[in-house]
Design an enzyme around this catalytic site. Structure first.
Site, PDB file in Angstrom:
ATOM      1  N   GLY A   1      -2.818 -15.513   6.752  1.00 11.90           N
ATOM      2  CA  GLY A   1      -3.565 -14.244   6.716  1.00 11.90           C
ATOM      3  C   GLY A   1      -4.605 -14.310   5.610  1.00 11.90           C
TER       4      GLY A   1
ATOM      5  CB  SER B 221      -9.448 -13.901   7.083  1.00 10.86           C
ATOM      6  OG  SER B 221      -8.415 -13.431   7.951  1.00 10.86           O
TER       7      SER B 221
ATOM      8  CE  LYS C  19       2.257  -2.756 -10.588  1.00  9.01           C
ATOM      9  NZ  LYS C  19       0.810  -2.785 -10.676  1.00  9.01           N
TER      10      LYS C  19
ATOM     11  CD  GLU D  19      -2.547   4.080  -5.380  1.00  3.59           C
ATOM     12  OE1 GLU D  19      -2.313   2.887  -5.556  1.00  3.59           O
ATOM     13  OE2 GLU D  19      -2.733   4.570  -4.251  1.00  3.59           O
TER      14      GLU D  19
ATOM     15  CG  ASP E 163       2.418   2.670   0.662  1.00  2.88           C
ATOM     16  OD1 ASP E 163       2.465   1.502   1.079  1.00  2.88           O
ATOM     17  OD2 ASP E 163       1.505   3.095  -0.071  1.00  2.88           O
TER      18      ASP E 163
ATOM     19  CG  HIS F 249       6.215  -0.124  -5.186  1.00  7.80           C
ATOM     20  ND1 HIS F 249       6.491  -1.419  -4.808  1.00  7.80           N
ATOM     21  CD2 HIS F 249       4.998   0.161  -4.653  1.00  7.80           C
ATOM     22  CE1 HIS F 249       5.485  -1.885  -4.083  1.00  7.80           C
ATOM     23  NE2 HIS F 249       4.578  -0.942  -3.963  1.00  7.80           N
TER      24      HIS F 249
ATOM     25  NE  ARG G 162       5.787  11.316 -18.337  1.00  7.29           N
ATOM     26  CZ  ARG G 162       5.289  11.717 -19.490  1.00  7.29           C
ATOM     27  NH1 ARG G 162       6.011  12.460 -20.313  1.00  7.29           N
ATOM     28  NH2 ARG G 162       4.056  11.408 -19.840  1.00  7.29           N
TER      29      ARG G 162
ATOM     30  NE  ARG H 290       0.552   5.899 -20.608  1.00  9.30           N
ATOM     31  CZ  ARG H 290      -0.082   5.795 -21.788  1.00  9.30           C
ATOM     32  NH1 ARG H 290      -0.813   4.751 -22.068  1.00  9.30           N
ATOM     33  NH2 ARG H 290       0.039   6.729 -22.698  1.00  9.30           N
TER      34      ARG H 290
ATOM     35  CG  LEU I 227      11.738   8.160 -28.871  1.00  9.42           C
ATOM     36  CD1 LEU I 227      12.468   8.440 -27.565  1.00  9.42           C
ATOM     37  CD2 LEU I 227      12.672   7.390 -29.812  1.00  9.42           C
TER      38      LEU I 227
HETATM   39  N1  LIG Z   1      -3.737  -4.914   1.085  1.00  9.23           N
HETATM   40  C1  LIG Z   1      -2.882  -4.455   0.179  1.00  9.23           C
HETATM   41  O1  LIG Z   1      -3.257  -3.910  -0.871  1.00  9.23           O
HETATM   42  C2  LIG Z   1      -1.413  -4.598   0.393  1.00  9.23           C
HETATM   43  C3  LIG Z   1      -0.926  -5.223   1.519  1.00  9.23           C
HETATM   44  N2  LIG Z   1       0.426  -5.375   1.687  1.00  9.23           N
HETATM   45  C4  LIG Z   1       0.963  -6.064   2.844  1.00  9.23           C
HETATM   46  O2  LIG Z   1       0.442  -7.382   2.871  1.00  9.23           O
HETATM   47  C5  LIG Z   1       0.200  -7.810   4.192  1.00  9.23           C
HETATM   48  C6  LIG Z   1      -1.270  -8.169   4.346  1.00  9.23           C
HETATM   49  O3  LIG Z   1      -2.049  -7.055   4.013  1.00  9.23           O
HETATM   50  P1  LIG Z   1      -3.627  -7.024   4.237  1.00  9.23           P
HETATM   51  O4  LIG Z   1      -4.251  -8.250   3.715  1.00  9.23           O
HETATM   52  O5  LIG Z   1      -4.089  -5.721   3.766  1.00  9.23           O
HETATM   53  O6  LIG Z   1      -3.697  -7.064   5.810  1.00  9.23           O
HETATM   54  P2  LIG Z   1      -4.942  -7.235   6.750  1.00  9.23           P
HETATM   55  O7  LIG Z   1      -4.948  -6.120   7.715  1.00  9.23           O
HETATM   56  O8  LIG Z   1      -6.179  -7.502   5.981  1.00  9.23           O
HETATM   57  O9  LIG Z   1      -4.513  -8.514   7.593  1.00  9.23           O
HETATM   58  C7  LIG Z   1      -4.480  -9.836   7.077  1.00  9.23           C
HETATM   59  C8  LIG Z   1      -4.999 -10.783   8.117  1.00  9.23           C
HETATM   60  O10 LIG Z   1      -4.119 -10.776   9.229  1.00  9.23           O
HETATM   61  C9  LIG Z   1      -4.863 -10.907  10.422  1.00  9.23           C
HETATM   62  N3  LIG Z   1      -4.596  -9.768  11.288  1.00  9.23           N
HETATM   63  C10 LIG Z   1      -4.853  -8.464  11.043  1.00  9.23           C
HETATM   64  N4  LIG Z   1      -4.440  -7.709  12.048  1.00  9.23           N
HETATM   65  C11 LIG Z   1      -3.906  -8.526  12.956  1.00  9.23           C
HETATM   66  C12 LIG Z   1      -3.290  -8.323  14.210  1.00  9.23           C
HETATM   67  N5  LIG Z   1      -3.153  -7.119  14.740  1.00  9.23           N
HETATM   68  N6  LIG Z   1      -2.849  -9.397  14.875  1.00  9.23           N
HETATM   69  C13 LIG Z   1      -2.966 -10.616  14.355  1.00  9.23           C
HETATM   70  N7  LIG Z   1      -3.536 -10.849  13.159  1.00  9.23           N
HETATM   71  C14 LIG Z   1      -3.987  -9.835  12.469  1.00  9.23           C
HETATM   72  C15 LIG Z   1      -6.325 -10.944  10.042  1.00  9.23           C
HETATM   73  O11 LIG Z   1      -6.732 -12.307   9.974  1.00  9.23           O
HETATM   74  P3  LIG Z   1      -7.380 -13.088  11.190  1.00  9.23           P
HETATM   75  O12 LIG Z   1      -7.983 -12.094  12.116  1.00  9.23           O
HETATM   76  O13 LIG Z   1      -8.377 -13.984  10.549  1.00  9.23           O
HETATM   77  O14 LIG Z   1      -6.245 -13.822  11.792  1.00  9.23           O
HETATM   78  C16 LIG Z   1      -6.341 -10.380   8.657  1.00  9.23           C
HETATM   79  O15 LIG Z   1      -7.386 -10.913   7.878  1.00  9.23           O
HETATM   80  C17 LIG Z   1       0.630  -6.644   5.075  1.00  9.23           C
HETATM   81  O16 LIG Z   1       1.965  -6.857   5.451  1.00  9.23           O
HETATM   82  C18 LIG Z   1       0.533  -5.442   4.161  1.00  9.23           C
HETATM   83  O17 LIG Z   1       1.404  -4.430   4.548  1.00  9.23           O
HETATM   84  C19 LIG Z   1       1.311  -4.948   0.739  1.00  9.23           C
HETATM   85  C20 LIG Z   1       0.885  -4.321  -0.398  1.00  9.23           C
HETATM   86  C21 LIG Z   1      -0.500  -4.047  -0.644  1.00  9.23           C
HETATM   87  O1  LIG Z   2       2.324  -1.477  -2.420  1.00 12.32           O
HETATM   88  C1  LIG Z   2       1.407  -0.732  -2.633  1.00 12.32           C
HETATM   89  O2  LIG Z   2       0.952  -0.632  -3.897  1.00 12.32           O
HETATM   90  C2  LIG Z   2      -0.348  -0.131  -4.148  1.00 12.32           C
HETATM   91  C3  LIG Z   2      -0.377   0.193  -5.631  1.00 12.32           C
HETATM   92  O3  LIG Z   2      -0.201  -0.969  -6.366  1.00 12.32           O
HETATM   93  P1  LIG Z   2      -0.766  -1.059  -7.845  1.00 12.32           P
HETATM   94  O4  LIG Z   2      -0.240  -2.338  -8.337  1.00 12.32           O
HETATM   95  O5  LIG Z   2      -2.250  -1.021  -7.740  1.00 12.32           O
HETATM   96  O6  LIG Z   2      -0.251   0.117  -8.565  1.00 12.32           O
HETATM   97  C4  LIG Z   2      -0.660   1.068  -3.317  1.00 12.32           C
HETATM   98  O7  LIG Z   2      -2.017   1.429  -3.488  1.00 12.32           O
HETATM   99  C5  LIG Z   2      -0.416   0.748  -1.865  1.00 12.32           C
HETATM  100  O8  LIG Z   2      -0.588   1.914  -1.086  1.00 12.32           O
HETATM  101  C6  LIG Z   2       0.970   0.232  -1.648  1.00 12.32           C
HETATM  102  O9  LIG Z   2       1.082  -0.264  -0.323  1.00 12.32           O
END
Ligand SMILES: NC(=O)C1=CN([C@@H]2O[C@H](COP(=O)(O)OP(=O)(O)OC[C@H]3O[C@@H](n4cnc5c(N)ncnc54)[C@H](OP(=O)(O)O)[C@@H]3O)[C@@H](O)[C@H]2O)C=CC1
Ligand SMILES: O=C1O[C@H](COP(=O)(O)O)[C@@H](O)[C@H](O)[C@H]1O
Length: 601
Positions: A121, A123, A292, A326, A345, A350, A456, A485, A494
Site C-alpha cells: 500500500g 502509494s 508515543k 483534534e 477510531d 488508543h 489526568r 500530556r 503535578l
Molecule cells: N492514514 C492514516 O492516517 C491512518 C491509516 N491507518 C490505517 O492504515 C491503513 C492504510 O491507510 P491509508 O494509507 O490512509 O489508506 P489509503 O486509502 O491511502 O490506501 C492505501 C493504498 O491501498 C490501495 N487501496 C486503497 N483502496 C483500495 C481498495 N479499495 N482496494 C484495493 N486497494 C486499495 C491504494 O493503493 P493502490 O491503488 O496503488 O494499490 C492506496 O494507495 C488503513 O488500514 C488505515 O485504516 C491507521 C491510522 C492512521
Molecule cells: O489512529 C488514528 O490516529 C490519528 C491521531 O494520531 P496522532 O498520532 O496524530 O495523534 C487520528 O487522526 C486518526 O483519526 C486515527 O485513525
C-alpha cells in the site's frame, strides 16, 4: 516501557543482525531479550549473567544528577562481559559462546542476514505520511541493519525512480534539519525499490519474492511486511505474501494496521483468517499510541518512582481521565471514518490501551508476554460499557473570523444523514480490588478547539485538611492532579497546593512541572519509528496480542451495536468548540469535573 531514554539508537536486533554502528549505542531491547533468553537457562548462569550486567534488565545507568544514560559503548562493554563469561563460566554452564552471543543480541552470522521491509500500500496516505519518513529516520539514526532493503508494493504503476521521487517529496520528518540529511537521504533512497502488483495475486507476490531474493543476495533473509492498506484487503495480501513471498530462511513478520475489525465478531473473524496464514508471533498489530514517548514512559513513571505506585489505587485516586482532541475534522478520511466513528477510531484502541497500561498490576518482568498478560487481566476486569455511560456528538459547520469550517456531513464521502459520532465521552469501570468504584472517563473528539492527548489523574481530598479554610469552598479545585500530556508539548506535571509567598496565609495551585522541551534537548522520535524498530527486532511489548484485542472489543461491542441499532442522534457541536455539554453531565453523574476545562500551561 523500555527503561531506556530514547537514546540514539544504533541498534541491532536481538536475533537477526549486527550492531549497525561502531559506536554501538542501542536501545535496551537487546539486553531485555538477553536477560529473558538467559532466564530460561540454568539458574547459576542467570545469576552470574545478571550480576555481571549490574543485575539490571536493561543497560540503563542512573547518573548522580538523576539523568539516565547508556554506557559509552554498550557493544564493547557487552563484548567484554561475554569475554569474561567465556573465560570463567561457559565451560561449566554448557552454554556455547555462540549461544550466549545470540541471546545477547549479537548476530553470529553477522554478514549473512538481511532485512527486507515491504510497505504494502506504498502509494497510500499512511505510507507517505508516516512509514517512509519513520524508516528514513531509523536509517539516519543508524538503527537499520547493515543489509536492508525497502520495497514499496501497490497496484499503482511506478518505477523505482518514481517511488524514490514520491518518498523524497514526502520525507518531511524530524531529521530534516539535521547534519548530512540530504546525503543520508540519497543513500536511503538507493535502498528503496518498487514493485507493482495486485493484493490478491500469488503471481505478483511471487515476482516480488524474486526481486527480494536478488537483493538479499543469498543471505539469511528476514522479511517484514507492513500492511498499509484498507482492511477489506488485509487477508488477500497476507495470504499471498505468506504463501508466495515469505522468507525462506529467516523470520517473516507482518505489521497489521487498525482497524482490527469493527466489533467482536468481525475482529475474531479477522484474527482467525490471519492465523490461517500466520502464527500469532508473526502478527504485529500496531497501535501507534503505544509508541508515543509519554505512553511508553507511563510504566517507568509508575514502577520506578516510589512516590507514585503506593498512591495508584482507589484509596488515593478519585478518577482518571483519558482525553483526546483534534482541532481538525475528518478531512480526506470521511469515507473510512463514517464506517467506524470515534469510539472505534480512538477509544477502543488508543485510549483503552493507555488505560490498560495505566491500571495494570505490576508485571512479572518487562518481557512482552508478562506485560500483555497484565493488560489482558485489567481489560477483562472491566465492566462492559453501558449506553447510559456514553455521550456522542457530531461536529457541524461553524464560521469564525470570516472562515467557514465544514460540518462532518459536508464531506462528500459522508452520507448526508450520517449519525456517526465524531465525539464521544464514556465512563468506564474496573471491577477489581485496586480500582473498584473509580471512574475512568474517556473523551475523544475531532474538530474541537485544540489538539491534545493527555492522561489526568485526580486525587482524593486531603482528609481533615488543616488548610480547608484557606482553600475556599471548592475542594475539588484544590485536590492534587497529575497530568501526563502525551502531545503536543510533552509534559508531566503535578498540581499542588502551595503557600503564596508573603506574610499572610494564602494558598494557590502551582505545578511541579516536567516540560520535556526544557528538560531534554533531544527530539522525541515519532511513534512509528519506535514501533517499526521493535517489529524488526521482534520486540512485541508495544503490539496488541489477540486476547487483548478480544477483551477490548467485548467492552465496546454491545454499546456500539445499540447505538447503531437505535440510530442514536448525536449531540451537534460547532467545529472548533469544546464539544457537547452532555460530556459534562456524564462526568457530573460520577462527581467528576473534566480537568481540561481551564487555561493550562
Ligand atoms: N492514514 C492514516 O492516517 C491512518 C491509516 N491507518 C490505517 O492504515 C491503513 C492504510 O491507510 P491509508 O494509507 O490512509 O489508506 P489509503 O486509502 O491511502 O490506501 C492505501 C493504498 O491501498 C490501495 N487501496 C486503497 N483502496 C483500495 C481498495 N479499495 N482496494 C484495493 N486497494 C486499495 C491504494 O493503493 P493502490 O491503488 O496503488 O494499490 C492506496 O494507495 C488503513 O488500514 C488505515 O485504516 C491507521 C491510522 C492512521
Ligand atoms: O489512529 C488514528 O490516529 C490519528 C491521531 O494520531 P496522532 O498520532 O496524530 O495523534 C487520528 O487522526 C486518526 O483519526 C486515527 O485513525
Amino acid at each position: 516501557m523500555a527503561a531506556l531514554s530514547s537514546a540514539q539508537c544504533h541498534s541491532y536486533s536481538s536475533n537477526s543482525y549486527p550492531p549497525s554502528s561502531s559506536n554501538g549505542q542501542r536501545r535496551s531491547h537487546g539486553l531485555l531479550s538477553f536477560s529473558s533468553a538467559i532466564s530460561r537457562r540454568s539458574p547459576p548462569a542467570v545469576l552470574c549473567l545478571q550480576q555481571s550486567l549490574g543485575n539490571s534488565r536493561s543497560n540503563v545507568v542512573l547518573m548522580q544528577d538523576g539523568a539516565v544514560a547508556t554506557p559509552v559503548n554498550p557493544a564493547q562493554k557487552k563484548e567484554a562481559t561475554i569475554k569474561k563469561l567465556e573465560d570463567g563460566l561457559l565451560s561449566s554452564s554448557g552454554i556455547s559462546s555462540e549461544e550466549l552471543k545470540e541471546a545477547a543480541g549479537f548476530d553470529v552470522n553477522e554478514n549473512e542476514s538481511s532485512v527486507s521491509i515491504t510497505v504494502v500500500g506504498a502509494s497510500g496516505d499512511l505510507a507517505k505520511k508516516k512509514i517512509f519518513p519513520a524508516l528514513f529516520a531509523l536509517y539516519y539514526e543508524g538503527c537499520l541493519p547493515k543489509h536492508f532493503t525497502v520495497f514499496g508494493y501497490a497496484r499503482s504503476k511506478m518505477t523505482d525512480a518514481e517511488l524514490r521521487d514520491m518518498v523524497s517529496k514526502t520525507l518531511t520528518c524530524r531529521i530534516d534539519q539535521r547534519e548530512n540529511c540530504g546525503e543520508k537521504m540519497d543513500q536511503f533512497l538507493k535502498r528503496c525499490f518498487y514493485h507493482s502488483g495486485q493484493y490478491d495475486s500469488q503471481e505478483h507476490f511471487a515476482a516480488l519474492d524474486k526481486k527480494l531474493k536478488e537483493h538479499e543476495g543469498g543471505r539469511v533473509s528476514n522479511r517484514l511486511f507492513y500492511l498499509s492498506i484498507p482492511p477489506n484487503i488485509f487477508i488477500d495480501a497476507v495470504k499471498c505474501a505468506s504463501s508466495s513471498a515469505s522468507a525462506a530462511s529467516g523470520w517473516t513478520r507482518v505489521i497489521v494496521e487498525k482497524p482490527f475489525g469493527r466489533d467482536s465478531e468481525s475482529s475474531a473473524a479477522l484474527t482467525k483468517a490471519l492465523k490461517q496464514y500466520l502464527t500469532e508471533d508473526q502478527i504485529f498489530r500496531i497501535d501507534h499510541y503505544l509508541g508515543k514517548e509519554l505512553v511508553e514512559n507511563l510504566s517507568v513513571l509508575r514502577f520506578s518512582n516510589l512516590i507514585f505506585e503506593p498512591l495508584w489505587s482507589r484509596q488515593y485516586i478519585r478518577n482518571v481521565q483519558l482525553i483526546f482532541s483534534e482541532d481538525f475534522g475528518t478531512e480526506g478520511r470521511g469515507g473510512y471514518f463514517d464506517n467506524y466513528g470515534i469510539i472505534r477510531d480512538i477509544m477502543q484502541n488508543h485510549l483503552l490501551q493507555i488505560l490498560a497500561l495505566f491500571a495494570m498490576e505490576t508485571p512479572v518482568s518487562l518481557d512482552a508476554e508478562d506485560i500483555r498478560n497484565e493488560k489482558v487481566k485489567v481489560l477483562r476486569s472491566m465492566r462492559t460499557l453501558r449506553l447510559e455511560d456514553v455521550v456522542i456528538g457530531q461536529y457541524k459547520s461553524h464560521t469564525r473570523g470570516g472562515v467557514t469550517h465544514p460540518g462532518y456531513t459536508d464531506d462528500k464521502t459522508v452520507p448526508k444523514d450520517s449519525v456517526t459520532p465524531t465525539f464521544a465521552a464514556a465512563a468506564l469501570f474496573i471491577d477489581n480490588a485496586r480500582w473498584d468504584g473509580v471512574p475512568f472517563l474517556m473523551k475523544a473528539g475531532k474538530a474541537l478547539h485544540n489538539r491534545r492527548a493527555e492522561i489526568r489523574v485526580q486525587f482524593r481530598h486531603v482528609p481533615g485538611n488543616l488548610y480547608n479554610r484557606n482553600i475556599g469552598t471548592d475542594l475539588d479545585q484544590a485536590t492534587n492532579e497529575l497530568v501526563i500530556r502525551v502531545q503536543p508539548d510533552e509534559a508531566i506535571y503535578l498540581k499542588i497546593n502551595n503557600k503564596v509567598p508573603g506574610l499572610g496565609m494564602r494558598l494557590d495551585r502551582s505545578n511541579l512541572n516536567l516540560l520535556y522541551s526544557t528538560r531534554y534537548s533531544k527530539e522525541i522520535p515519532d511513534a512509528y519509528e519506535r514501533l517499526l524498530l521493535d517489529a524488526i527486532e521482534g520486540e512485541r511489548r508495544l503490539f496488541i496480542r489477540s486476547d487483548e484485542l478480544d477483551a477490548a472489543w467485548s467492552l465496546f461491542t454491545p454499546v456500539l451495536k445499540e447505538l447503531e441499532e437505535k440510530r442514536t442522534i448525536p449531540e451537534y457541536y460547532p467545529y472548533g468548540s469544546r464539544g457537547p455539554v452532555g460530556a459534562h453531565y456524564l462526568a457530573a453523574r460520577y462527581k467528576v469535573r473534566w480537568g481540561d476545562l481551564g487555561i493550562e500551561q
